[in-house]
Design a protein around this motif. Sequence first.
Motif, mmCIF file in Angstrom:
data_model
loop_
_atom_site.group_PDB
_atom_site.id
_atom_site.type_symbol
_atom_site.label_atom_id
_atom_site.label_comp_id
_atom_site.label_asym_id
_atom_site.label_seq_id
_atom_site.Cartn_x
_atom_site.Cartn_y
_atom_site.Cartn_z
ATOM 1 N N VAL A 6 0.981 -1.302 -0.091
ATOM 2 C CA VAL A 6 0.112 0.268 -0.049
ATOM 3 C C VAL A 6 0.911 1.252 -0.120
ATOM 4 C CG1 VAL A 6 -1.655 1.410 1.274
ATOM 5 C CG2 VAL A 6 -2.034 -1.133 1.059
ATOM 6 N N ALA A 7 1.872 0.986 0.828
ATOM 7 C CA ALA A 7 2.926 2.245 0.764
ATOM 8 C C ALA A 7 3.458 2.667 -0.498
ATOM 9 C CB ALA A 7 4.050 2.183 1.827
ATOM 10 N N GLN A 8 3.774 1.681 -1.366
ATOM 11 C CA GLN A 8 4.251 1.752 -2.400
ATOM 12 C C GLN A 8 3.339 2.544 -3.574
ATOM 13 O OE1 GLN A 8 7.040 1.470 -3.959
ATOM 14 N NE2 GLN A 8 8.413 0.251 -2.488
ATOM 15 N N SER A 41 1.476 8.315 -5.976
ATOM 16 C CA SER A 41 0.412 9.300 -6.399
ATOM 17 C C SER A 41 0.700 10.684 -5.995
ATOM 18 C CB SER A 41 -0.856 8.809 -5.662
ATOM 19 O OG SER A 41 -2.036 9.731 -5.902
ATOM 20 N N ASP A 42 0.366 11.650 -7.043
ATOM 21 C CA ASP A 42 0.749 13.066 -6.501
ATOM 22 C C ASP A 42 -0.706 13.853 -6.005
ATOM 23 O OD1 ASP A 42 3.312 12.849 -7.724
ATOM 24 O OD2 ASP A 42 2.255 13.448 -9.815
ATOM 25 N N TYR A 43 -1.887 13.073 -5.762
ATOM 26 C CA TYR A 43 -2.886 13.726 -5.346
ATOM 27 C C TYR A 43 -3.370 13.035 -4.122
ATOM 28 C CZ TYR A 43 -2.887 15.465 -10.234
ATOM 29 O OH TYR A 43 -2.315 16.182 -11.298
ATOM 30 N N VAL A 44 -2.634 12.188 -3.331
ATOM 31 C CA VAL A 44 -3.019 11.549 -2.225
ATOM 32 C C VAL A 44 -1.754 11.986 -1.179
ATOM 33 C CG1 VAL A 44 -3.581 9.600 -0.928
ATOM 34 C CG2 VAL A 44 -4.278 9.517 -3.654
ATOM 35 N N ASP A 45 -2.470 12.334 0.106
ATOM 36 C CA ASP A 45 -1.525 12.664 1.141
ATOM 37 C C ASP A 45 -2.156 11.638 2.218
ATOM 38 O OD1 ASP A 45 0.491 13.558 2.742
ATOM 39 O OD2 ASP A 45 -0.238 15.528 3.085
ATOM 40 N N PHE A 96 7.766 7.786 0.043
ATOM 41 C CA PHE A 96 6.953 8.643 0.354
ATOM 42 C C PHE A 96 7.348 9.986 1.378
ATOM 43 C CE2 PHE A 96 1.957 9.148 0.133
ATOM 44 C CZ PHE A 96 2.045 10.429 0.714
ATOM 45 N N ARG A 97 7.397 10.987 0.800
ATOM 46 C CA ARG A 97 8.106 12.254 1.601
ATOM 47 C C ARG A 97 6.937 13.100 2.208
ATOM 48 N NH1 ARG A 97 11.193 8.797 1.849
ATOM 49 N NH2 ARG A 97 13.466 8.600 1.023
ATOM 50 N N ASP A 98 7.127 13.881 3.283
ATOM 51 C CA ASP A 98 6.049 14.761 3.763
ATOM 52 C C ASP A 98 4.735 14.205 3.905
ATOM 53 O OD1 ASP A 98 7.891 17.032 3.588
ATOM 54 O OD2 ASP A 98 7.640 17.145 1.607
ATOM 55 N N PHE A 99 4.523 12.935 4.335
ATOM 56 C CA PHE A 99 3.468 12.324 4.851
ATOM 57 C C PHE A 99 3.274 13.173 6.172
ATOM 58 C CE2 PHE A 99 6.228 8.961 6.282
ATOM 59 C CZ PHE A 99 6.091 8.937 7.555
#
Length: 409
Positions: A112-114, A119-123, A160-163
């Motif tokens: 799921v993390a991958q 995605s550029d539109y999901v945080d 994934f950066r900046d979560f």
Amino acid sequence: MTLAADRTGSLVDQFQFGLNAPICLTWELTYACNLSCVHCLSSSGRRDPRELTTAQCKAVIDELERMQVFYVNIGGGEPTVRQDFWELVDYATAHHVGVKFSTNGIKITPEVAQRLAGSDYVDVQISLDGATAEINDAVRGPGSYATALRAMRNLADAGFRDFKISVVMTRQNVGQLDAFKAIADRFDAQLRITRLRPSGRGADVWDELHPTAEQQRELYDWLLAHGEQVLTGDSFFHLAGYGESLPGLNLCGAGRVVCLIDPVGDVYACPFAIHENFLAGNVLGAGGFEKVWRSSDLFTELRGPQTGGACTSCSAFDACRGGCMAAKFFTGLPLDGPDPECVKGFGATALGMPTLEDRPKPSLDHSHRGRKSVPVQLGWGPPAQSVPDRACDESPLAGFTPAARSSGR
């Protein structure tokens, strides 16, 4: 664009009159949750059988696209336990509505993390209420600290950066602010801290958990030093009474730029005010969400001139604007009175008037059976467990086994 185009002034002044679409729209997709956090603002636990169907959710997303809502904050409950969760996320992003979802991390597997990292539109926002397992698990439940850290590790390993790491400030964790920031830095994440409100199950533990006056000042000073790197939303504008305004939205945005859609489609003025007094309508009604947002009686009233009551004579009123509507309501204080955590101490004095029994109660409770008032352990041991009548009633994750802990940081 504001609803009244001829009004001018500061951004905050314009926000108080309302916008054509909410800036901060929270959508709780389900009340189902595997945890029973003692401060849960929506008293989540068991799924409501009336929750919106996949088709109804997609119709709401279509409406948000037409209204040009840029993104939606999806929460719960634990939203990832809905079988159609990823289908709805994909549908929203395909229709130009970005998604930020809050999770306790239970389903953030490496796979799921991958997917999320691509995605550029999901945080993603991982909930954590203690920088140590002892503090966190006393509030969120045994094992929840390890689950959250595993999810963060999986996201970081996937690139994934900046979560976001979301922390509700309590009496027990204010002293851990630097440690929370260190965890965020460790995973290349961003720290988000929010205020504990006496909403949902939080009403039962607010007196015990909300920060002391001394800790409020400690929090204010820390935010002055670090606030530019930390997200706060509209959580701490009541602290502006100390002097300098903090980064974030410095007013109550309820019904002006903020609202909540709950799992059955009811629209409330604020995520922290789930009570019939703040119910504006339902997305399934004639005109849908757009009509509720733009013309409901409640939102029209909230966008009108507000009286500050006795607070208007206070030198700090222009800075704190009387504080949080939900915090006042659920502690039994008048909405035009002082915030219960007023930095001048006026709220503490007023709190002596209504008793606990006199305070308004949340309109809904979806807590696991026998788990509504799990006591906070003063010794910070694990909360007592109860035996569910049926696994499917108590845990929407019955039969789900999290992936083994991955190696790495």
